[in-house]
Enzyme design. Structure first.
Site, PDB file in Angstrom:
ATOM      1  N   LYS A 139      -0.781   8.676  -3.026  1.00  0.00           N
ATOM      2  CA  LYS A 139      -0.660   7.223  -3.111  1.00  0.00           C
ATOM      3  C   LYS A 139      -1.463   6.565  -1.993  1.00  0.00           C
ATOM      4  O   LYS A 139      -1.457   7.032  -0.852  1.00  0.00           O
ATOM      5  CB  LYS A 139       0.818   6.840  -3.016  1.00  0.00           C
ATOM      6  CG  LYS A 139       1.118   5.359  -3.146  1.00  0.00           C
ATOM      7  CD  LYS A 139       2.612   5.122  -3.003  1.00  0.00           C
ATOM      8  CE  LYS A 139       2.994   3.671  -3.145  1.00  0.00           C
ATOM      9  NZ  LYS A 139       4.463   3.467  -2.988  1.00  0.00           N
TER      10      LYS A 139
ATOM     11  N   SER B 265       6.778   1.289  -6.533  1.00  0.00           N
ATOM     12  CA  SER B 265       5.410   0.975  -6.188  1.00  0.00           C
ATOM     13  C   SER B 265       4.463   2.178  -6.295  1.00  0.00           C
ATOM     14  O   SER B 265       3.262   2.039  -6.100  1.00  0.00           O
ATOM     15  CB  SER B 265       5.365   0.431  -4.750  1.00  0.00           C
ATOM     16  OG  SER B 265       5.809   1.412  -3.808  1.00  0.00           O
TER      17      SER B 265
ATOM     18  N   SER C  52      10.773   3.391  -5.055  1.00  0.00           N
ATOM     19  CA  SER C  52       9.361   3.397  -5.438  1.00  0.00           C
ATOM     20  C   SER C  52       8.788   4.706  -5.938  1.00  0.00           C
ATOM     21  O   SER C  52       7.675   4.731  -6.453  1.00  0.00           O
ATOM     22  CB  SER C  52       8.504   2.881  -4.287  1.00  0.00           C
ATOM     23  OG  SER C  52       8.695   1.510  -4.104  1.00  0.00           O
TER      24      SER C  52
END
Length: 469
Positions: free
Chosen positions: A80, A156, A180
């Site tokens: 990420k 996220s 997330s």
């Protein structure tokens, strides 16, 4: 080549060992899949093909000599774009971050992957600074759901979830400050674990403080256990990192659930309106746990709605992470992020400490709850994936993403391990997630119960192909 993208990391490594395929073949297949899915789902901010293939060739040579480097040698992984990856800019989904920088350091979890020979194929999308439960940003646009591109992938860590679901590498590193990794795992039909806080070290420290965790996003629980055995060790750059775990998570998967005391809370005592299809799928999985020998009791933890305290902590963190920005840079921010930053800057130190008091009391109550129950089971989310590009489902009446994530963010406040396991789909074919929660430091129990669901066929890694394939 296509088949390689559908294999777990455990299976890929077994194939390397037996000479059935090579790291170069697996890496090429993952890169080709990443390029194929990118136009439709927008899972990546960048691919690092040249470096990936160079690392894969080195791994291939090590396997040829019978000298693999660590536990993940040659396995394609993604990271990420919140976590530092040496040699690649980490822009955090923000136009306010200057891409010109040294970028010469790995985050602790990334460093552990590098030490174990993993092959980095790219950085995945995030909302700006990871601030919300869906993945879109002014810098990188909207990330879409692998099952229906008109829907959100969640967030996220939405790019990581979409990449894993579609076979662009079996392993990904995500971050979780309020759900997330679990939110996008539920929406995209994969497995994800938010470990006990401190189990996976984090550097630089998150502006969201001790709400923020780093966790594995994988095709199944066995892959997550393997990844935890690599990343779940201390790093001197994180003062809050835990001591090494007592044993290998992969070795503890096979104990099953017989004799475990499981609390099943379908709606947190009626506080949450859960979509009927979600409720049915989760209940079916819980019934299977009982058939496997768990002692299941339908009961609810004492979770008095902690959203205002969470908002105080979360919005303050958002204000802190953007505090250094000037007026022109602030104009570049996601409007929703700009709004919560303004609100967060208004809180006083006493407001923040009052929220910490709520958090500590919540942690105490959950600690007492786990004196009686080994595991808590809830839906991961009360809904399935909704329209892409919006923070909340249209017509829901919710103002912020926390309105539709009541099962996830409380366990960031308590720092407990929590995982999302895919346990079915709704009438539109959209995945449904079940959440497993254990007491702090009992990540092994979460992984063991999740693995039992996979072994029983209740959870599935799924098989998704890009459109037109």
């Amino acid at each position: 080549m296509t088949e390689l993208t559908e294999l777990t990391a455990v299976r890929l490594l077994d194939g390397y060992r037996k000479g059935e395929w090579s790291p170069v073949e697996a890496t090429r297949a993952a890169l080709e899949r990443a390029e194929a899915i990118q136009p439709e789902v927008n899972a990546f901010v960048r691919l690092t093909a040249e470096d990936a293939l160079a690392r894969a060739r080195q791994s291939e040579e090590r396997w040829r000599r019978g000298e693999p480097q660590g536990l993940l040698d040659g396995v394609p992984v993604t990271v990420k774009d919140i976590l530092l990856l040496r040699g690649a800019p980490t822009l955090r989904g923000s136009k306010a971050v200057d891409p010109a920088g040294r970028w010469d350091e790995d985050a602790p979890s990334v460093a552990r992957l590098r030490e174990h020979g993993a092959v980095f194929i790219g950085k995945t999308t995030t909302p700006e600074y990871g601030w919300k439960g869906v993945t879109d940003s002014p810098l990188n646009g909207v990330t879409r759901n692998p099952y229906d591109p008109s829907r959100t992938a969640g967030g996220s860590s939405g790019g990581s979830a979409a990449a894993v679901a579609l076979g662009a590498g079996p392993l990904s590193l995500g971050t979780d400050g309020g759900g997330s990794v679990r939110i996008p795992a539920s929406f995209c039909g994969i497995f994800a674990l938010k470990p006990t806080y401190g189990r996976v070290p984090l550097y630089p420290a998150s502006a969201f403080g001790t709400l923020a965790h780093v966790g594995p996003m994988t095709r199944d629980a066995a892959d997550a256990a393997l990844l935890m055995d690599v990343i779940g060790h201390p790093d001197s750059r994180d003062w809050s990192a835990l001591a090494p775990p007592p044993g290998a998570y992969a070795d503890g998967l096979t104990g099953g659930v017989r004799g475990l005391r499981v609390a099943y809370s379908p709606s947190l005592g009626g506080q949450v309106a859960v979509r009927p299809e979600v409720a049915r799928a989760v209940r079916h999985a819980v019934e299977r746990l009982a058939e496997l020998g768990a002692y299941v009791t339908e009961t609810d933890p004492d979770l008095t709605e902690p959203v205002e305290a969470f908002h105080t902590l979360w919005f303050s963190g958002a204000a802190r992470v953007t505090q250094h920005l000037g007026p022109k840079q602030r104009e570049l921010l996601d409007p929703g992020l700009r709004e919560i930053c303004t609100q967060g800057a208004r809180y006083s130190a006493l407001d923040y400490l009052a929220a910490v008091d709520v958090r500590m009391d919540l942690g105490r109550r959950m600690g007492r709850f786990h004196d009686t129950y080994d595991l808590l089971v809830t839906p991961t989310l009360p809904i399935t994936a909704f329209e892409a590009g919006v923070e909340v489902p249209k017509g829901s009446g919710h103002r912020r993403w926390t309105g539709w994530t009541p099962f996830t963010y409380p366990f960031n406040m308590t720092q407990q391990p929590a995982a999302s396991v895919p346990v079915g789909a709704d009438g539109d074919g959209l995945p449904i997630g079940l959440q497993l929660v254990a007491a702090r430091h009992r990540d092994d129990l979460v992984l063991r119960a999740a693995h039992a669901l996979y072994e029983a066929g209740v959870a599935s890694a799924g098989r998704i192909r890009p459109a037109g394939s």
